[in-house]
Design a protein around this motif. Structure first.
Motif, mmCIF file in Angstrom:
data_model
loop_
_atom_site.group_PDB
_atom_site.id
_atom_site.type_symbol
_atom_site.label_atom_id
_atom_site.label_comp_id
_atom_site.label_asym_id
_atom_site.label_seq_id
_atom_site.Cartn_x
_atom_site.Cartn_y
_atom_site.Cartn_z
ATOM 1 N N GLU A 10 -1.803 8.302 0.442
ATOM 2 C CA GLU A 10 -0.927 7.334 1.094
ATOM 3 C C GLU A 10 -1.550 5.937 1.072
ATOM 4 O OE1 GLU A 10 1.150 10.512 4.201
ATOM 5 O OE2 GLU A 10 -0.422 9.133 4.892
ATOM 6 N N TRP A 12 -3.593 4.767 -1.237
ATOM 7 C CA TRP A 12 -3.500 4.248 -2.598
ATOM 8 C C TRP A 12 -2.083 3.768 -2.915
ATOM 9 C CZ3 TRP A 12 -5.918 1.982 -6.192
ATOM 10 C CH2 TRP A 12 -5.470 1.986 -7.515
ATOM 11 N N VAL A 13 -1.083 4.532 -2.497
ATOM 12 C CA VAL A 13 0.313 4.147 -2.738
ATOM 13 C C VAL A 13 0.624 2.828 -2.027
ATOM 14 C CG1 VAL A 13 2.723 4.766 -2.283
ATOM 15 C CG2 VAL A 13 1.134 6.495 -3.144
ATOM 16 N N PHE A 14 0.169 2.717 -0.790
ATOM 17 C CA PHE A 14 0.400 1.494 -0.011
ATOM 18 C C PHE A 14 -0.299 0.311 -0.671
ATOM 19 C CE2 PHE A 14 -0.260 -1.616 3.275
ATOM 20 C CZ PHE A 14 0.829 -1.516 4.114
ATOM 21 N N TYR A 15 -1.543 0.515 -1.075
ATOM 22 C CA TYR A 15 -2.331 -0.542 -1.723
ATOM 23 C C TYR A 15 -1.650 -1.019 -3.007
ATOM 24 C CZ TYR A 15 -6.206 -2.645 -4.352
ATOM 25 O OH TYR A 15 -6.995 -3.483 -5.115
ATOM 26 N N LYS A 16 -1.215 -0.089 -3.838
ATOM 27 C CA LYS A 16 -0.547 -0.444 -5.091
ATOM 28 C C LYS A 16 0.767 -1.175 -4.827
ATOM 29 C CE LYS A 16 -0.100 3.448 -7.175
ATOM 30 N NZ LYS A 16 0.354 4.375 -8.254
ATOM 31 N N SER A 17 1.511 -0.695 -3.851
ATOM 32 C CA SER A 17 2.827 -1.265 -3.566
ATOM 33 C C SER A 17 2.732 -2.708 -3.095
ATOM 34 C CB SER A 17 3.554 -0.422 -2.511
ATOM 35 O OG SER A 17 3.728 0.905 -2.958
ATOM 36 N N TYR A 18 1.662 -3.010 -2.357
ATOM 37 C CA TYR A 18 1.543 -4.351 -1.770
ATOM 38 C C TYR A 18 0.321 -5.098 -2.292
ATOM 39 C CZ TYR A 18 5.096 -2.516 1.327
ATOM 40 O OH TYR A 18 6.251 -1.969 1.816
ATOM 41 N N TYR A 20 0.033 -7.296 -4.669
ATOM 42 C CA TYR A 20 0.238 -8.725 -4.897
ATOM 43 C C TYR A 20 0.053 -9.509 -3.597
ATOM 44 C CZ TYR A 20 2.458 -13.160 -6.040
ATOM 45 O OH TYR A 20 2.711 -14.508 -6.215
ATOM 46 N N ILE A 76 3.728 -5.967 7.390
ATOM 47 C CA ILE A 76 4.492 -5.138 6.443
ATOM 48 C C ILE A 76 5.168 -3.988 7.184
ATOM 49 C CG2 ILE A 76 4.313 -3.558 4.478
ATOM 50 C CD1 ILE A 76 1.978 -5.288 3.486
ATOM 51 N N THR A 81 7.100 -9.523 7.093
ATOM 52 C CA THR A 81 5.982 -9.946 6.262
ATOM 53 C C THR A 81 5.736 -11.445 6.410
ATOM 54 O OG1 THR A 81 6.578 -8.241 4.667
ATOM 55 C CG2 THR A 81 5.008 -9.906 3.938
#
Length: 233
Positions: A10, A12-18, A20, A76, A81
């Motif tokens: 979870e 990693w998914v959060f990190y990748k999603s946000y 930028y 977030i 945001t």
């Protein structure tokens, strides 16, 4: 073990999603600091005073970008945001508390590592959410540390496993790439700078993981993420 994997996944998914947004928040600080770090490796200052001044400056700037990142992560979740400038404005208000927590955290964890590696890792895992308790629960200094230790008591091994997995995930590829670049004589200033920047922007995974642990703790207590307690007491 399964819980650790789930929380890391979870994270990693959060990190990748946000990523930028995380990059935009941290870039104003990470890029110049990493540049100076790399410059020091190749052209170390002749005076130890200059080196120590830089190390102290890094310590003092940490609460600013950590506070900004924590506020950004929370915004977030809340669906509101914030801009980079807003995150740093709020971080200014939280700065004294976060600086105190960070200094105490560093002393406690360093003492643990001085004794043995395992006690240091355990302390790091138990204190992982101290910053979030400072920001969102309004706790200060030792109160934030003690609260973090108490709240993470029942799943310290889950957190410890997560920290170790993230450390391996970041450290092993970085060391491997560095060794390979050395072997082919390509570990020069530009390539090492790029490598160090990549590592720098992976380290927020630990903060995102801490945030996931904090929100998990809130769900256990049947609480929602509150408004950051930025005002001084």
């Amino acid at each position: 073990m399964n819980k650790s994997i789930k929380l890391i996944s979870e994270t990693w998914v959060f990190y990748k999603s946000y990523f930028y947004g995380i990059f935009r928040v941290l870039a104003p600080v990470f890029l110049p600091l990493t540049l100076i770090d790399t410059l020091i490796i190749y052209w170390p200052p002749s005076s130890t005073i200059v080196l120590w001044s830089f190390l102290i400056a890094k310590l003092l700037v940490y609460p600013s970008y950590q506070g900004a990142l924590i506020f950004y992560l929370g915004s977030i979740i809340s669906g509101k945001t914030q801009t980079v400038s807003s995150c740093y404005e709020y971080a200014k208000l939280a700065y004294p508390k976060l600086l105190t927590v960070y200094c105490l955290y560093s002393l406690v964890v360093s003492a643990g590592f001085f004794l043995l590696i395992i006690p240091g890792l355990i302390l790091a895992s138990r204190l992982l959410i101290a910053d979030f308790m400072c920001v969102y629960d309004g706790k200060e200094g030792t109160e934030a540390l003690n609260s973090s230790i108490e709240k993470t008591r029942s799943y310290q091994w889950t957190i410890l496993m997560g920290i170790l997995v993230l450390a391996i995930f970041i450290g092993v590829p970085a060391i491997t790439i560095e060794v390979l670049l050395k072997k082919i004589n390509l570990l020069v200033f530009p390539t090492e700078l790029i490598l160090n920047i990549a590592i720098a922007f992976l380290t927020p995974l630990f903060t995102v993981f801490g945030f996931r642990i904090y929100t998990y703790q809130l769900s256990v207590e049947n609480r929602e993420l509150g408004t950051p307690k930025w005002n001084h007491r």
